[in-house]
Design a protein around this motif. Sequence first.
Motif, PDB file in Angstrom:
ATOM      1  N   PRO A 142       0.813  -1.220   0.000  1.00 36.25           N
ATOM      2  CA  PRO A 142       0.000   0.000   0.000  1.00 36.25           C
ATOM      3  C   PRO A 142       0.844   1.267   0.000  1.00 36.25           C
ATOM      4  CG  PRO A 142       0.080  -0.897   2.206  1.00 36.25           C
ATOM      5  CD  PRO A 142       0.910  -1.802   1.349  1.00 36.25           C
ATOM      6  N   MET A 143       2.169   1.109  -0.085  1.00 32.15           N
ATOM      7  CA  MET A 143       3.023   2.288  -0.063  1.00 32.15           C
ATOM      8  C   MET A 143       3.517   2.571  -1.478  1.00 32.15           C
ATOM      9  SD  MET A 143       2.998   2.942   3.156  1.00 32.15           S
ATOM     10  CE  MET A 143       4.319   3.979   3.673  1.00 32.15           C
ATOM     11  N   ALA A 144       3.271   3.789  -1.944  1.00 33.25           N
ATOM     12  CA  ALA A 144       3.799   4.177  -3.241  1.00 33.25           C
ATOM     13  C   ALA A 144       5.165   4.812  -3.038  1.00 33.25           C
ATOM     14  CB  ALA A 144       2.859   5.169  -3.905  1.00 33.25           C
ATOM     15  N   LEU A 145       6.056   4.560  -3.975  1.00 34.75           N
ATOM     16  CA  LEU A 145       7.369   5.199  -3.920  1.00 34.75           C
ATOM     17  C   LEU A 145       7.331   6.420  -4.811  1.00 34.75           C
ATOM     18  CD1 LEU A 145      10.095   2.483  -4.374  1.00 34.75           C
ATOM     19  CD2 LEU A 145       9.400   3.625  -2.305  1.00 34.75           C
ATOM     20  N   VAL A 146       7.863   7.532  -4.302  1.00 36.02           N
ATOM     21  CA  VAL A 146       7.935   8.733  -5.119  1.00 36.02           C
ATOM     22  C   VAL A 146       9.401   9.106  -5.241  1.00 36.02           C
ATOM     23  CG1 VAL A 146       7.310  11.129  -5.299  1.00 36.02           C
ATOM     24  CG2 VAL A 146       5.692   9.518  -4.374  1.00 36.02           C
ATOM     25  N   LEU A 147       9.824   9.415  -6.429  1.00 39.44           N
ATOM     26  CA  LEU A 147      11.210   9.804  -6.603  1.00 39.44           C
ATOM     27  C   LEU A 147      11.338  10.760  -7.781  1.00 39.44           C
ATOM     28  CD1 LEU A 147      12.399   7.887  -9.186  1.00 39.44           C
ATOM     29  CD2 LEU A 147      11.852   6.195  -7.453  1.00 39.44           C
ATOM     30  N   PRO A 148      12.349  11.594  -7.860  1.00 39.96           N
ATOM     31  CA  PRO A 148      13.355  11.834  -6.831  1.00 39.96           C
ATOM     32  C   PRO A 148      12.804  12.756  -5.749  1.00 39.96           C
ATOM     33  CG  PRO A 148      13.786  13.223  -8.721  1.00 39.96           C
ATOM     34  CD  PRO A 148      12.553  12.448  -9.034  1.00 39.96           C
ATOM     35  N   VAL A 149      13.238  12.535  -4.525  1.00 38.73           N
ATOM     36  CA  VAL A 149      12.779  13.380  -3.431  1.00 38.73           C
ATOM     37  C   VAL A 149      13.990  13.897  -2.690  1.00 38.73           C
ATOM     38  CG1 VAL A 149      11.553  13.410  -1.266  1.00 38.73           C
ATOM     39  CG2 VAL A 149      10.614  12.186  -3.174  1.00 38.73           C
ATOM     40  N   THR A 150      13.969  15.177  -2.340  1.00 42.24           N
ATOM     41  CA  THR A 150      15.098  15.746  -1.615  1.00 42.24           C
ATOM     42  C   THR A 150      14.724  15.911  -0.152  1.00 42.24           C
ATOM     43  OG1 THR A 150      14.397  17.976  -2.079  1.00 42.24           O
ATOM     44  CG2 THR A 150      15.859  16.947  -3.665  1.00 42.24           C
ATOM     45  N   PHE A 151      15.737  16.065   0.672  1.00 46.59           N
ATOM     46  CA  PHE A 151      15.518  16.035   2.111  1.00 46.59           C
ATOM     47  C   PHE A 151      14.548  17.112   2.618  1.00 46.59           C
ATOM     48  CE2 PHE A 151      16.749  16.518   6.577  1.00 46.59           C
ATOM     49  CZ  PHE A 151      16.568  15.217   6.979  1.00 46.59           C
ATOM     50  N   PRO A 152      14.699  18.381   2.183  1.00 46.32           N
ATOM     51  CA  PRO A 152      13.771  19.384   2.728  1.00 46.32           C
ATOM     52  C   PRO A 152      12.316  19.050   2.434  1.00 46.32           C
ATOM     53  CG  PRO A 152      15.598  20.453   1.632  1.00 46.32           C
ATOM     54  CD  PRO A 152      15.710  18.996   1.322  1.00 46.32           C
ATOM     55  N   ARG A 153      12.070  18.330   1.365  1.00 46.01           N
ATOM     56  CA  ARG A 153      10.674  18.064   1.009  1.00 46.01           C
ATOM     57  C   ARG A 153      10.018  17.019   1.889  1.00 46.01           C
ATOM     58  NH1 ARG A 153       9.136  21.109  -3.174  1.00 46.01           N
ATOM     59  NH2 ARG A 153      10.842  21.881  -4.435  1.00 46.01           N
ATOM     60  N   TYR A 154      10.843  16.336   2.686  1.00 43.95           N
ATOM     61  CA  TYR A 154      10.245  15.417   3.656  1.00 43.95           C
ATOM     62  C   TYR A 154       9.376  16.152   4.658  1.00 43.95           C
ATOM     63  CZ  TYR A 154      13.047  11.345   2.377  1.00 43.95           C
ATOM     64  OH  TYR A 154      13.589  10.279   1.732  1.00 43.95           O
ATOM     65  N   TRP A 155       9.645  17.444   4.810  1.00 46.08           N
ATOM     66  CA  TRP A 155       8.918  18.204   5.829  1.00 46.08           C
ATOM     67  C   TRP A 155       7.708  18.925   5.261  1.00 46.08           C
ATOM     68  CZ3 TRP A 155      13.199  16.046   7.331  1.00 46.08           C
ATOM     69  CH2 TRP A 155      13.287  15.690   8.654  1.00 46.08           C
ATOM     70  N   ILE A 156       7.330  18.539   4.054  1.00 45.34           N
ATOM     71  CA  ILE A 156       6.162  19.153   3.435  1.00 45.34           C
ATOM     72  C   ILE A 156       5.004  18.177   3.516  1.00 45.34           C
ATOM     73  CG2 ILE A 156       5.216  19.925   1.257  1.00 45.34           C
ATOM     74  CD1 ILE A 156       7.929  21.033   0.586  1.00 45.34           C
ATOM     75  N   SER A 157       3.927  18.629   4.089  1.00 42.87           N
ATOM     76  CA  SER A 157       2.757  17.759   4.185  1.00 42.87           C
ATOM     77  C   SER A 157       1.785  18.134   3.077  1.00 42.87           C
ATOM     78  CB  SER A 157       2.101  17.952   5.553  1.00 42.87           C
ATOM     79  OG  SER A 157       0.797  17.452   5.520  1.00 42.87           O
ATOM     80  N   PRO A 158       1.094  17.164   2.473  1.00 41.63           N
ATOM     81  CA  PRO A 158       0.123  17.523   1.429  1.00 41.63           C
ATOM     82  C   PRO A 158      -0.959  18.443   1.974  1.00 41.63           C
ATOM     83  CG  PRO A 158      -0.122  15.227   2.089  1.00 41.63           C
ATOM     84  CD  PRO A 158       1.128  15.720   2.710  1.00 41.63           C
ATOM     85  N   GLU A 159      -1.187  18.324   3.250  1.00 46.39           N
ATOM     86  CA  GLU A 159      -2.225  19.141   3.866  1.00 46.39           C
ATOM     87  C   GLU A 159      -1.926  20.627   3.764  1.00 46.39           C
ATOM     88  OE1 GLU A 159      -4.802  18.675   7.946  1.00 46.39           O
ATOM     89  OE2 GLU A 159      -2.668  18.286   7.944  1.00 46.39           O
ATOM     90  N   ASP A 160      -0.617  20.971   3.713  1.00 44.63           N
ATOM     91  CA  ASP A 160      -0.250  22.378   3.615  1.00 44.63           C
ATOM     92  C   ASP A 160      -0.953  23.063   2.456  1.00 44.63           C
ATOM     93  OD1 ASP A 160       1.404  21.869   5.650  1.00 44.63           O
ATOM     94  OD2 ASP A 160       3.271  21.951   4.506  1.00 44.63           O
ATOM     95  N   TYR A 161      -1.189  22.306   1.401  1.00 49.71           N
ATOM     96  CA  TYR A 161      -1.766  22.917   0.201  1.00 49.71           C
ATOM     97  C   TYR A 161      -3.280  22.943   0.240  1.00 49.71           C
ATOM     98  CZ  TYR A 161       2.940  22.766  -1.439  1.00 49.71           C
ATOM     99  OH  TYR A 161       4.281  22.975  -1.547  1.00 49.71           O
ATOM    100  N   TYR A 162      -3.861  22.364   1.289  1.00 51.94           N
ATOM    101  CA  TYR A 162      -5.316  22.356   1.384  1.00 51.94           C
ATOM    102  C   TYR A 162      -5.836  23.385   2.375  1.00 51.94           C
ATOM    103  CZ  TYR A 162      -4.425  17.781  -0.693  1.00 51.94           C
ATOM    104  OH  TYR A 162      -3.972  16.769  -1.486  1.00 51.94           O
ATOM    105  N   ILE A 163      -4.892  24.058   3.078  1.00 52.87           N
ATOM    106  CA  ILE A 163      -5.342  25.086   4.010  1.00 52.87           C
ATOM    107  C   ILE A 163      -4.725  26.420   3.618  1.00 52.87           C
ATOM    108  CG2 ILE A 163      -5.732  23.525   5.937  1.00 52.87           C
ATOM    109  CD1 ILE A 163      -3.057  24.267   7.017  1.00 52.87           C
TER     110      ILE A 163
END
Lengths: 379, 522
Positions: B283-304
């Motif tokens: 059930p886990m999708a892999l997303v790449l490429p991902v950089t370290f700072p983006r680990y701290w971005i939640s999808p929710e940020d874009y909904y509020i």
Amino acid sequence: MRRCFFPLLLILLLIMAGCQSREVNNTTSIVGMGVDWEDNQIETSVQMTKPVPPEQAGQETPFVTVSTRGTTLSEAARQIFLSIPRQTIWAHSNTMFLGEKLAQRDLGLVIDILARNIDIRKNSLLFITRDFKTLEIMESQTPLEPYPCLGIRNLLEAQEKQVGIYLPVRLGEFIYRLSTPGIDPLVPQVTLEKQGDKMIPTLKGSAVFRGRKMVGSLNEDESRGYRWMQSKIIQGGIFIIPSPIDPQKKVSLELIRSQSKTKAIATDQEIRMQIEINAEGNFYEQNSTGAVLTPKNIKIMEELASREITRQCNASIKQAQSLKSDIFGWGRQVEAASPETWKQVESQWNEVFPEVKADVQVNFFIRRTYLTDKSFVFR
Amino acid sequence: MRYLQNRKNNLPTNNVDAMMSHPLEADIETNQTKLETLLERCSDAVFRKFVIGEQPPIRCLLLYFDGLVQRKMLDDNIIKSLLLDVQMTNNPKDELEQGDVLTAVEQHIINVAELDRISTIQEVIYHISSGDTVLLIDGCSQALVAGTRGWDSRNVNTPENELVIYGPKEGFIENLRSNTALIRRRLKSSNFKIENLVIGRITQTDVVLCYIDNIAPPQLVDEVRKRLQQIDIDAVLDSNYIQELIMDNKSTIFSQTEQTEKPDRATAHLLEGKICILVDGSPMALVLPVTFPRYWISPEDYYIHYIPASLFRIGRFLAFLVALTLPSIYVAVISYHQEMVPTALYLTIAASRQGVPFPSFVEAFLLEMTFEMLREAGLRLPRAVGPAVSIVGALIIGDAAVRAGLVSTPMVVIIAFTGIASFVAPSYNAGIIVRTVRFVFLAAAALLGFLGIMIVFIIMLIRMASLSSFGMPYLAPMAPLNMQEVTDVILRRPWFKMRKRPYQDGMKNQVRQNIDGKEQGD
């Protein structure tokens, strides 16, 4: 060999690390230090904290004051370890008391190590004791504060804003003044006063130094005068002038800010200091019952305030000149204004200083009058 | 040994391997024998033999694995059609009797949406293992595969680990097709590509590579496809297998892909030119490429709203620093740099540490380990016991240990605060990285104080700066600095200012929003 190289490096790092860890459990923190002269020896007193778990707090005094003697300050200070089983941390020691006896004798005995030692904070607040030994002052009890050293320190800082008499002096500045020609140190003095059945520390007077010796004191009025003549901005403090409508009654004014400019004018005949003080304050209180706050009266009060400030300044100057101690740093002003004159007078500045004339010019301005702009007029 | 050797010789391994690659033959008996040999001792394999037509009767063999197929579909759409419907209508019956049997069955009789021809034994095995049904017809050297996949699986549900308050609450499940459908529903574009690969010698796991054709850089897609094709492993049970096998730098704790359970998060990444890899059964999708700072971005940020979102983001980065360094800073301060704390605080700490038998490092280490154990136990324990453990953990460890004088109160506060902060990261991966590296910081602080912390921090930064995720610098957009993008990493840029997509090497189509009709883009 290659495989164990990196772990070996790490182990070496462990052993050879320059600073050792000092666990809090094995240490005690020093909150204040005093140096005095007793029986022809230097006596150091050190106040250290006695860590008490919160549950047992309040049952005993949370500090221990230890006093040791030696021919030099470092010798005396090291004697502490004969009776104290813990490492000492000096980083929190930010109050320093110098005994009156030592100050009157010769500060040259201790000033070198005070300036040189890394453990002694140069921003420690400095006090000279008055009529009492440093140990007695450090072992007294300040109301509300568990540690007398911190208590006395807070006392000084609080009165500067609220009453405005004594200026805090830090060790670094003291050493600078001590070692610079043309300026002498002035340090607040602390004494014990009886209140109820307890002796509690009180600030009383400022110690005046000539060179490295203490030669006398300024009283409260003179200390205020000294404070007015600061080139830095001073804030806070209360002073009292006669009421403009009834000479028997008084009016209190609160200082918002004040700054003075000192300028030396050196001619062949004489050296003159021009001191200009620009102060601004609030009307704080009157104990008379008339309409004191009229434009005319405000003008009069401003004038009276200027006079009062001038009087305090002159008292201060007079006392300093009688003690031949240039606590105002006029020598530095002369050097800045006229280096040639300074070269001539530098060697006998202590003799020249009492002859210097000073013109004090004060502009006081009453800014606001707090919640009531009219006075109570009773019928 | 002799016994084993004998056994080994007796096993017809070579024979079976050879049989796998045989093509299907026209004679149904031969095919059946071969398949029965291959599937011997597979009790769930079903061989259903029957006859269709009358003149001449044609022998057929239906092959499937029980439990992987939709039985009703098999009955109604395949067997019923072949046995009954063919008798009732004339047209197919004639064709059956006269012409090409296979074509007739394929085109007129079997009514299943997904129908294909295959021609080797290997394909037969692969398809029935995947849940398809294979129909062998006598006289034909090809077989028909009907898509009858259908097995018990979880329903699409709220993701258990990535919880959000706003935004979609669907999560991926173990079924690959449902997962691709969840993304396809959000991307109604023919440019959204889903490439299929099969990885794993035994598991034959379906792995799909998703990307948006005109946004994702083509060379990135080629590279990922190449790396996926190079994988030769017996089994792929979770997407993490793939992640570890295709990372740029494999021997590092800093993982270079992001795992997410949320289709909306995966879609957002796809729209920024990222590639998403889905693995059947995970059930886990892999997303790449991902950089370290983006680990701290939640999808929710874009909904509020963007102002609170920016505030939360700053808080999250602070939490990152806290989670990484707070215990080590505390240990360094109280064993080396006592001058760093205000006198009053120092006295409080000193008072609370009276009688604690351990040095502060040991104390911190013990509490950290306790916290990690509690966390681990909380994951494993059955639901009914979980609350009991947390109560025991909180009360016994927290309160009683302090009272017993084993640990000091400030240390408990510090460790608890750190523990909470380490779960702030929206990506579970990042939390794991932080919790691991924290121990290194702790050891360094115990050895060298702040100097040690600085050394480890610098080593960590150098290591991170030297990494790359599929050619993308690991610290981008902070290093190398891209001012425009940093504003959407540390803060959340409002949507009306979101003109371009985050830059990626080789990305041609960067325009996200056509403000004032100035720029054209898809």
